[in-house]
Design a protein around this motif. Structure first.
Motif, PDB file in Angstrom:
ATOM      1  N   SER A   1      -8.399  43.736-117.900  1.00 40.68           N
ATOM      2  CA  SER A   1      -7.094  43.281-118.401  1.00 40.68           C
ATOM      3  C   SER A   1      -6.009  44.305-118.094  1.00 40.68           C
ATOM      4  CB  SER A   1      -7.177  43.039-119.913  1.00 40.68           C
ATOM      5  OG  SER A   1      -8.060  41.978-120.185  1.00 40.68           O
ATOM      6  N   ARG A   2      -6.368  45.589-118.219  1.00 41.84           N
ATOM      7  CA  ARG A   2      -5.401  46.643-117.859  1.00 41.84           C
ATOM      8  C   ARG A   2      -5.049  46.565-116.377  1.00 41.84           C
ATOM      9  NH1 ARG A   2      -6.753  52.957-117.193  1.00 41.84           N
ATOM     10  NH2 ARG A   2      -4.725  53.586-116.364  1.00 41.84           N
TER      11      ARG A   2
ATOM     12  N   GLY B   1       0.823  43.130-114.504  1.00 45.02           N
ATOM     13  CA  GLY B   1       1.792  43.107-113.410  1.00 45.02           C
ATOM     14  C   GLY B   1       1.277  42.503-112.123  1.00 45.02           C
ATOM     15  N   VAL B   2       0.035  42.036-112.140  1.00 44.41           N
ATOM     16  CA  VAL B   2      -0.581  41.495-110.922  1.00 44.41           C
ATOM     17  C   VAL B   2      -0.335  39.984-110.837  1.00 44.41           C
ATOM     18  CG1 VAL B   2      -2.836  40.960-109.897  1.00 44.41           C
ATOM     19  CG2 VAL B   2      -2.325  43.284-110.683  1.00 44.41           C
ATOM     20  N   ARG B   3      -0.023  39.509-109.642  1.00 44.16           N
ATOM     21  CA  ARG B   3       0.153  38.069-109.441  1.00 44.16           C
ATOM     22  C   ARG B   3      -0.994  37.447-108.668  1.00 44.16           C
ATOM     23  NH1 ARG B   3       5.586  39.704-108.214  1.00 44.16           N
ATOM     24  NH2 ARG B   3       5.218  39.343-105.978  1.00 44.16           N
ATOM     25  N   ARG B   4      -1.754  38.310-107.959  1.00 44.20           N
ATOM     26  CA  ARG B   4      -2.823  37.769-107.104  1.00 44.20           C
ATOM     27  C   ARG B   4      -4.054  38.649-107.219  1.00 44.20           C
ATOM     28  NH1 ARG B   4      -2.705  37.165-100.575  1.00 44.20           N
ATOM     29  NH2 ARG B   4      -4.423  35.682-100.391  1.00 44.20           N
ATOM     30  N   VAL B   5      -5.242  38.033-107.337  1.00 47.83           N
ATOM     31  CA  VAL B   5      -6.500  38.767-107.442  1.00 47.83           C
ATOM     32  C   VAL B   5      -7.459  38.264-106.368  1.00 47.83           C
ATOM     33  CG1 VAL B   5      -8.395  39.472-108.962  1.00 47.83           C
ATOM     34  CG2 VAL B   5      -6.174  38.857-109.948  1.00 47.83           C
ATOM     35  N   VAL B   6      -8.113  39.202-105.678  1.00 46.87           N
ATOM     36  CA  VAL B   6      -9.136  38.867-104.677  1.00 46.87           C
ATOM     37  C   VAL B   6     -10.442  39.513-105.126  1.00 46.87           C
ATOM     38  CG1 VAL B   6      -9.878  39.116-102.277  1.00 46.87           C
ATOM     39  CG2 VAL B   6      -7.449  38.710-102.810  1.00 46.87           C
ATOM     40  N   VAL B   7     -11.481  38.695-105.296  1.00 42.65           N
ATOM     41  CA  VAL B   7     -12.785  39.184-105.745  1.00 42.65           C
ATOM     42  C   VAL B   7     -13.749  39.141-104.567  1.00 42.65           C
ATOM     43  CG1 VAL B   7     -14.665  38.897-107.402  1.00 42.65           C
ATOM     44  CG2 VAL B   7     -12.325  38.261-108.049  1.00 42.65           C
ATOM     45  N   ALA B   8     -14.364  40.288-104.256  1.00 38.60           N
ATOM     46  CA  ALA B   8     -15.294  40.375-103.125  1.00 38.60           C
ATOM     47  C   ALA B   8     -16.713  40.560-103.651  1.00 38.60           C
ATOM     48  CB  ALA B   8     -14.911  41.551-102.215  1.00 38.60           C
ATOM     49  N   GLU B   9     -17.610  39.633-103.289  1.00 42.39           N
ATOM     50  CA  GLU B   9     -18.997  39.712-103.767  1.00 42.39           C
ATOM     51  C   GLU B   9     -19.875  38.840-102.875  1.00 42.39           C
ATOM     52  OE1 GLU B   9     -19.373  37.992-107.677  1.00 42.39           O
ATOM     53  OE2 GLU B   9     -17.708  36.617-107.321  1.00 42.39           O
ATOM     54  N   LEU B  10     -21.178  39.195-102.824  1.00 44.52           N
ATOM     55  CA  LEU B  10     -22.119  38.498-101.941  1.00 44.52           C
ATOM     56  C   LEU B  10     -22.812  37.355-102.689  1.00 44.52           C
ATOM     57  CD1 LEU B  10     -23.610  41.603-100.082  1.00 44.52           C
ATOM     58  CD2 LEU B  10     -22.075  39.864 -99.127  1.00 44.52           C
TER      59      LEU B  10
ATOM     60  N   ARG C   1     -11.115  33.607-115.848  1.00 40.75           N
ATOM     61  CA  ARG C   1     -10.853  33.431-117.283  1.00 40.75           C
ATOM     62  C   ARG C   1      -9.882  34.492-117.796  1.00 40.75           C
ATOM     63  NH1 ARG C   1     -14.277  34.437-120.755  1.00 40.75           N
ATOM     64  NH2 ARG C   1     -15.942  35.462-119.601  1.00 40.75           N
ATOM     65  N   LEU C   2     -10.044  35.734-117.309  1.00 38.89           N
ATOM     66  CA  LEU C   2      -9.182  36.820-117.769  1.00 38.89           C
ATOM     67  C   LEU C   2      -7.789  36.747-117.154  1.00 38.89           C
ATOM     68  CD1 LEU C   2     -11.638  39.863-117.629  1.00 38.89           C
ATOM     69  CD2 LEU C   2     -10.742  38.764-119.672  1.00 38.89           C
ATOM     70  N   ALA C   3      -7.715  36.178-115.955  1.00 34.81           N
ATOM     71  CA  ALA C   3      -6.458  36.206-115.197  1.00 34.81           C
ATOM     72  C   ALA C   3      -5.607  34.970-115.429  1.00 34.81           C
ATOM     73  CB  ALA C   3      -6.759  36.361-113.709  1.00 34.81           C
ATOM     74  N   ALA C   4      -5.938  34.184-116.439  1.00 34.88           N
ATOM     75  CA  ALA C   4      -5.153  32.984-116.711  1.00 34.88           C
ATOM     76  C   ALA C   4      -3.695  33.359-116.977  1.00 34.88           C
ATOM     77  CB  ALA C   4      -5.728  32.264-117.927  1.00 34.88           C
TER      78      ALA C   4
ATOM     79  N   GLY D   1      -1.013  31.947-114.647  1.00 41.15           N
ATOM     80  CA  GLY D   1      -0.259  31.828-113.416  1.00 41.15           C
ATOM     81  C   GLY D   1      -0.690  32.727-112.283  1.00 41.15           C
ATOM     82  N   ARG D   2      -1.691  33.581-112.516  1.00 36.63           N
ATOM     83  CA  ARG D   2      -2.160  34.436-111.414  1.00 36.63           C
ATOM     84  C   ARG D   2      -3.052  33.623-110.475  1.00 36.63           C
ATOM     85  NH1 ARG D   2      -3.152  37.580-116.016  1.00 36.63           N
ATOM     86  NH2 ARG D   2      -1.825  39.414-116.248  1.00 36.63           N
ATOM     87  N   GLU D   3      -2.955  33.917-109.198  1.00 37.42           N
ATOM     88  CA  GLU D   3      -3.815  33.287-108.196  1.00 37.42           C
ATOM     89  C   GLU D   3      -5.076  34.121-108.029  1.00 37.42           C
ATOM     90  OE1 GLU D   3      -2.046  33.154-104.341  1.00 37.42           O
ATOM     91  OE2 GLU D   3      -3.955  32.684-103.354  1.00 37.42           O
ATOM     92  N   VAL D   4      -6.235  33.502-108.179  1.00 40.44           N
ATOM     93  CA  VAL D   4      -7.511  34.203-108.012  1.00 40.44           C
ATOM     94  C   VAL D   4      -8.265  33.563-106.857  1.00 40.44           C
ATOM     95  CG1 VAL D   4      -9.692  34.893-109.062  1.00 40.44           C
ATOM     96  CG2 VAL D   4      -7.611  34.748-110.473  1.00 40.44           C
ATOM     97  N   SER D   5      -8.641  34.368-105.875  1.00 43.40           N
ATOM     98  CA  SER D   5      -9.430  33.870-104.749  1.00 43.40           C
ATOM     99  C   SER D   5     -10.606  34.808-104.520  1.00 43.40           C
ATOM    100  CB  SER D   5      -8.572  33.765-103.487  1.00 43.40           C
ATOM    101  OG  SER D   5      -8.067  35.044-103.124  1.00 43.40           O
TER     102      SER D   5
END
Length: 372
Positions: free
Chosen positions: A318-319, A323-332, A343-346, A348-352
């Motif tokens: 959460s910290r 101020g973040v608008r976009r999140v990119v998660v990298a995992e196999l 769930r945490l980034a609800a 208006g943030r874009e999560v891909s």
């Protein structure tokens, strides 16, 4: 300058030894076998016991028995083995057994790709036994973290009287890294709280739901009782609703109460960055390189590398999301951590996600392209 050239498996073995592990049981399975071999070579000479069991079920069963007799126990396997461990993981949760379980992830499902890297067990270790009660899991991204987080897994297993997972992967465990010995940071491991022999003893007695009961080893001077059915504080089977409720809430509360202290996230936050990259395990290594390249290109990007994955380190994430608008998660895998981040980034943030399940590693370039 002196350097060590070690695999993650060697680091896990050394971390276990330095944590005071004196019992290991496992069954050969790629890519976890080097840990079994290392413990078989190392433990007998130190007065410990290392056993190649007849199968995975026997392996974790032996470890549970040893732990309840007072040993500091560890086992190691991979996805198919974790499937077979499932019932005994629940037994360890219910009986409050301190135990370290190493899951060296490989491509699944089923026998999948025995020599192929993956990170598909993230949700499996969390939900892979009945009841849905929380567990603790750490995820190393290199050999140095394998050493540190193995010791940390022992520390929390002892403190919480609970099974703790080290969620590694094939590349981290089998690849040799050049490591600065200063990065092999020990973690203090205290013994579990012991029962007072001068006082009446009830093996599952706690004052508050988040407390951890005192321990008396089987075979020791204090008569004790282990019960993996729903039990009261004396360890007798019960169906009284108030006692059943108290037990089950306790199994959850002792983990949740420690969640903030368990959190272990490396944050590299850039002031003004509106994009955050989140990763863990071997994929975090590519994420770090991607962040370096993006910043050289003038992009303001922040990074969060999870070294503890369960309980989900919600406070640190959460910290990082401020101020973040976009999140990119990298995992196999196909997006198991991404589901949690969404769930945490609800708001208006874009999560891909950058996800691979073809047995190949995610490259820094793939992550950078996802950010661009």
């Amino acid at each position: 300058m002196r350097r060590a050239f070690i695999t993650g498996a060697q680091a896990i073995v050394q971390g276990a030894l330095d944590a005071g592990c004196d019992f290991f049981a496992g069954y050969p399975i790629t890519p976890a076998s080097p840990i079994l071999a290392g413990m078989v070579r190392a433990l007998p000479g130190r007065g410990g016991v290392a056993i190649q069991a007849e199968d995975e079920i026997a392996s974790i069963g032996m470890c549970i028995g040893a732990a309840m007799a007072g040993r500091r126990a560890m086992t190691a396997t991979s996805g198919p083995g974790i499937s077979l461990y499932s019932e005994n993981v629940g037994l360890a949760i219910m009986a409050e057994v301190p135990l370290v379980i190493v899951d060296v992830q490989r491509l699944g499902p089923a026998t999948g790709g025995a020599t192929t890297v993956a990170q598909g067990d993230l949700q499996f270790v969390r939900w892979g036994t009945s009841g849905g009660y929380p567990i603790v899991a750490f995820s190393p991204s290199d050999a140095a973290e394998c050493y540190h987080l193995t010791m940390k897994a022992f520390a929390w297993a002892e403190r919480l009287r609970a099974p703790v997972f080290l969620l590694a992967d094939k590349e981290v465990v089998m690849t040799a890294d050049t490591v600065d010995p200063d990065r092999l940071v020990p973690y203090p491991v205290e013994g579990r709280r012991l029962a007072d022999p001068g006082k009446p003893y009830r093996p599952y007695a706690v004052e508050a739901p988040e407390d951890v009961p005192a321990f008396a080893p089987i075979g020791g001077p204090i008569v004790t009782r282990v019960n993996t059915s729903t039990h009261d504080e004396a360890g007798y089977l019960t169906k009284q609703p108030a006692k059943v409720d108290r037990l089950n809430r306790h199994l959850s509360a002792k983990i949740e109460a420690a969640a903030r202290e368990i959190e272990d996230v490396v944050l590299d936050l850039l002031p003004g960055a509106t994009t955050l990259i989140v990763s863990y395990g071997v994929s975090a290594r590519s994420a770090r390189d991607a962040v370096l390249e993006l910043r050289r290109a003038g992009r303001a990007v922040s990074l969060a590398v999870l070294r503890s994955v369960w309980p989900l380190p919600a406070r640190a994430l959460s910290r990082a999301l401020e101020g973040v608008r976009r999140v990119v998660v990298a995992e196999l895998n196909l997006g198991q951590l991404r589901l949690e981040v969404e769930r945490l980034a609800a708001g208006g943030r874009e999560v891909s996600g950058v996800h691979r399940v073809d047995g190949e590693l995610i490259t820094p370039e793939e992550i950078a392209r996802a950010v661009a």
